[in-house]
Design an enzyme around this catalytic site. Structure first.
Site, PDB file in Angstrom:
ATOM      1  N   ILE A  15       3.300  -6.005  -0.992  1.00 12.78           N
ATOM      2  CA  ILE A  15       3.449  -6.064  -2.452  1.00 12.78           C
ATOM      3  C   ILE A  15       4.918  -5.949  -2.843  1.00 12.78           C
ATOM      4  O   ILE A  15       5.404  -6.681  -3.711  1.00 12.78           O
ATOM      5  CB  ILE A  15       2.594  -4.981  -3.124  1.00 12.78           C
ATOM      6  CG1 ILE A  15       1.102  -5.237  -2.856  1.00 12.78           C
ATOM      7  CG2 ILE A  15       2.861  -4.934  -4.624  1.00 12.78           C
ATOM      8  CD1 ILE A  15       0.173  -4.148  -3.365  1.00 12.78           C
ATOM      9  N   ASP A  35      13.625   0.079   2.987  1.00  7.12           N
ATOM     10  CA  ASP A  35      12.455  -0.102   3.851  1.00  7.12           C
ATOM     11  C   ASP A  35      12.895  -0.029   5.308  1.00  7.12           C
ATOM     12  O   ASP A  35      14.087   0.055   5.610  1.00  7.12           O
ATOM     13  CB  ASP A  35      11.782  -1.452   3.582  1.00  7.12           C
ATOM     14  CG  ASP A  35      10.276  -1.427   3.844  1.00  7.12           C
ATOM     15  OD1 ASP A  35       9.819  -0.574   4.643  1.00  7.12           O
ATOM     16  OD2 ASP A  35       9.569  -2.251   3.251  1.00  7.12           O
ATOM     17  N   ASN A  96       4.983  11.412   2.920  1.00  6.26           N
ATOM     18  CA  ASN A  96       5.416  10.096   2.452  1.00  6.26           C
ATOM     19  C   ASN A  96       4.846   9.745   1.085  1.00  6.26           C
ATOM     20  O   ASN A  96       5.564   9.245   0.213  1.00  6.26           O
ATOM     21  CB  ASN A  96       5.018   9.013   3.463  1.00  6.26           C
ATOM     22  CG  ASN A  96       5.957   8.939   4.644  1.00  6.26           C
ATOM     23  OD1 ASN A  96       6.963   8.238   4.609  1.00  6.26           O
ATOM     24  ND2 ASN A  96       5.648   9.677   5.704  1.00  6.26           N
ATOM     25  N   SER A 120      -3.516   3.832  -6.231  1.00  7.18           N
ATOM     26  CA  SER A 120      -4.521   3.096  -5.470  1.00  7.18           C
ATOM     27  C   SER A 120      -5.920   3.333  -6.016  1.00  7.18           C
ATOM     28  O   SER A 120      -6.235   4.431  -6.501  1.00  7.18           O
ATOM     29  CB  SER A 120      -4.482   3.537  -4.002  1.00  7.18           C
ATOM     30  OG  SER A 120      -5.547   2.954  -3.269  1.00  7.18           O
ATOM     31  N   TYR A 149      -5.369   9.273   2.609  1.00  6.44           N
ATOM     32  CA  TYR A 149      -4.543   8.319   1.855  1.00  6.44           C
ATOM     33  C   TYR A 149      -4.899   8.373   0.373  1.00  6.44           C
ATOM     34  O   TYR A 149      -4.033   8.529  -0.491  1.00  6.44           O
ATOM     35  CB  TYR A 149      -4.733   6.909   2.404  1.00  6.44           C
ATOM     36  CG  TYR A 149      -4.212   5.832   1.489  1.00  6.44           C
ATOM     37  CD1 TYR A 149      -2.846   5.601   1.370  1.00  6.44           C
ATOM     38  CD2 TYR A 149      -5.089   5.049   0.726  1.00  6.44           C
ATOM     39  CE1 TYR A 149      -2.359   4.622   0.515  1.00  6.44           C
ATOM     40  CE2 TYR A 149      -4.613   4.072  -0.133  1.00  6.44           C
ATOM     41  CZ  TYR A 149      -3.253   3.861  -0.237  1.00  6.44           C
ATOM     42  OH  TYR A 149      -2.776   2.906  -1.085  1.00  6.44           O
ATOM     43  N   LYS A 153      -2.606   9.836  -3.010  1.00  8.49           N
ATOM     44  CA  LYS A 153      -2.320   9.054  -4.213  1.00  8.49           C
ATOM     45  C   LYS A 153      -2.867   9.753  -5.458  1.00  8.49           C
ATOM     46  O   LYS A 153      -2.213   9.765  -6.516  1.00  8.49           O
ATOM     47  CB  LYS A 153      -2.909   7.650  -4.074  1.00  8.49           C
ATOM     48  CG  LYS A 153      -2.227   6.781  -3.025  1.00  8.49           C
ATOM     49  CD  LYS A 153      -0.798   6.458  -3.425  1.00  8.49           C
ATOM     50  CE  LYS A 153      -0.147   5.446  -2.522  1.00  8.49           C
ATOM     51  NZ  LYS A 153       1.227   5.098  -2.941  1.00  8.49           N
ATOM     52  N   ASN A 180      -8.185  -4.433  -4.540  1.00  8.02           N
ATOM     53  CA  ASN A 180      -8.054  -5.176  -3.277  1.00  8.02           C
ATOM     54  C   ASN A 180      -7.074  -6.339  -3.431  1.00  8.02           C
ATOM     55  O   ASN A 180      -7.467  -7.452  -3.777  1.00  8.02           O
ATOM     56  CB  ASN A 180      -9.424  -5.672  -2.806  1.00  8.02           C
ATOM     57  CG  ASN A 180     -10.242  -4.582  -2.159  1.00  8.02           C
ATOM     58  OD1 ASN A 180     -10.661  -3.642  -2.831  1.00  8.02           O
ATOM     59  ND2 ASN A 180     -10.463  -4.688  -0.857  1.00  8.02           N
ATOM     60  N   LYS A 189       0.741  -6.874   8.583  1.00 11.98           N
ATOM     61  CA  LYS A 189      -0.129  -5.716   8.397  1.00 11.98           C
ATOM     62  C   LYS A 189      -1.247  -5.599   9.435  1.00 11.98           C
ATOM     63  O   LYS A 189      -2.007  -4.636   9.408  1.00 11.98           O
ATOM     64  CB  LYS A 189      -0.734  -5.745   6.992  1.00 11.98           C
ATOM     65  CG  LYS A 189       0.290  -5.449   5.893  1.00 11.98           C
ATOM     66  CD  LYS A 189      -0.254  -5.751   4.502  1.00 11.98           C
ATOM     67  CE  LYS A 189      -1.445  -4.917   4.120  1.00 11.98           C
ATOM     68  NZ  LYS A 189      -1.085  -3.538   3.729  1.00 11.98           N
ATOM     69  N   PHE A 212     -19.145  -7.962   7.556  1.00 16.02           N
ATOM     70  CA  PHE A 212     -19.911  -6.756   7.837  1.00 16.02           C
ATOM     71  C   PHE A 212     -21.326  -6.857   7.273  1.00 16.02           C
ATOM     72  O   PHE A 212     -21.528  -7.287   6.135  1.00 16.02           O
ATOM     73  CB  PHE A 212     -19.237  -5.523   7.241  1.00 16.02           C
ATOM     74  CG  PHE A 212     -18.000  -5.080   7.982  1.00 16.02           C
ATOM     75  CD1 PHE A 212     -17.825  -5.361   9.326  1.00 16.02           C
ATOM     76  CD2 PHE A 212     -17.015  -4.363   7.314  1.00 16.02           C
ATOM     77  CE1 PHE A 212     -16.690  -4.952  10.001  1.00 16.02           C
ATOM     78  CE2 PHE A 212     -15.878  -3.940   7.983  1.00 16.02           C
ATOM     79  CZ  PHE A 212     -15.714  -4.240   9.326  1.00 16.02           C
TER      80      PHE A 212
END
Length: 333
Positions: A15, A35, A96, A120, A149, A153, A180, A189, A212
């Site tokens: 992103i 980065d 982080n 997120s 994670y 957030k 998403n 990634k 799935f």
């Protein structure tokens, strides 16, 4: 540096690099990327190879850079994070995703700098409480993310809203709860790439794809629902925030319309001009009990704040991604 100086953390990531690309197209901005590029063969450096960035900073040098140039900085767009939901080191995640974000938020508040950051949809956990981006502290505290994670957030969203209530926020601050997101420049990634990126090579080779199987009553195989949002829409929203510094708060960023993974796969086959051939495999047990079957962004708050652009439809976005990027020799923005 003579233009409006903007620092993008995680600016070589998926992103972040799309945001950098857009900003670099506007000559009024001097864009600085913070980065880590890692191994050259990973190709992550290619994410920023087309943008005329003004500077590049290793994350370990960021605070020194801010001490030297921070007085000229107009905004920090903070996309840097540990984004793998399967990351096992919770200390690494919180340092982080929360502690660094907290410190940058405070730095911006103290230095008259604007702050836009990545939150997120993982903050919503299993979705049982809905997907309403209510900025009420108690509503934010009630959310129960399914992994570290998502928790990191959610923790920062609470911190930011509380600081704002206490008058300790930057002159502009905005958090974006990404749903998403898919699109170009995600190639580094690995297993965290979008489904479109992962299945396209098989489709292009004339093969079928696997999705799935459903393990929940009421959902057909491949019928799990997600709010799939094209990265171009994410960039449009960030660009709007940069231009509209009166907007503050935490906002959902999806399309507002959930679609199935089967729809996504069929759109990818159609974009590649191939007949759809789909089979199903069991969801791996390591993620099965934490697997979300439905996400859909409630977009009322962003619209009420003034964002009026339409979002890409899933079919149009997948077609653009496949035909303009994935099928090209050079698939980078």
């Amino acid at each position: 540096m003579s233009g409006h100086l903007i620092l993008v953390t995680g600016g070589a990531g998926f992103i972040g690099s799309n945001i950098v690309s857009r900003l670099c197209q506007d000559e009024q901005y001097d864009v600085v990327v913070c980065d880590r590029l890692r191994a050259a063969e990973s190709g992550k450096w290619r994410n920023i190879a087309k943008g005329a960035i003004s500077d590049f900073i290793d994350p370990d040098q960021m605070w020194d850079w801010l001490a030297k140039y921070g007085s000229d900085l107009e905004a920090i767009i903070h996309m840097g994070a540990i984004s793998a939901t399967t990351e096992p080191d919770a200390d690494k995640i919180v340092q982080n995703n929360f502690c660094l974000s907290r410190d940058l938020f405070r730095w911006c508040a103290a230095n008259d700098c604007r702050f836009i950051y990545a939150s997120s949809a993982a903050t919503y956990g299993d979705g049982s409480l809905g997907f309403d981006d209510d900025n009420d502290i108690e509503a934010l505290k009630a959310l129960r993310p399914l992994n570290a994670y998502g928790w990191s957030k959610a923790l920062f969203d609470i911190f930011a809203v509380r600081a704002s209530h206490q008058g300790d926020a930057p002159k502009q601050w905005a958090g974006l709860k990404f749903f998403n997101v898919f699109g170009p420049n995600e190639y580094h990634k690995g297993s965290m790439k979008s489904v479109v990126s992962q299945i396209y090579p098989r489709i292009a080779a004339g093969e079928g794809v696997q999705l799935f199987r459903s393990h929940k009553a009421g959902y057909e195989d491949g019928g799990q629902l997600r709010d799939f949002v094209y990265v171009a829409d994410v960039v449009n929203v960030v660009d709007w925030l940069v231009e509209t510094e009166t907007v503050n708060g935490v906002f959902n960023l999806g399309t507002g319309k959930a679609r199935t993974f089967l729809d996504l796969a069929k759109a990818t086959f159609a974009a590649a001009g191939k007949p759809a051939v789909v089979s199903y495999i069991d969801t791996p047990e390591v993620i099965r009990d934490k697997y979300q079957y439905f996400t859909e962004a409630k977009m009322d708050r962003l619209r009420a704040a003034g964002y009026s652009q339409p979002f890409w439809s899933m079919e149009a976005a997948v077609a653009d991604y496949v035909q303009s990027y994935l099928s090209q020799e050079d698939p980078y923005v």
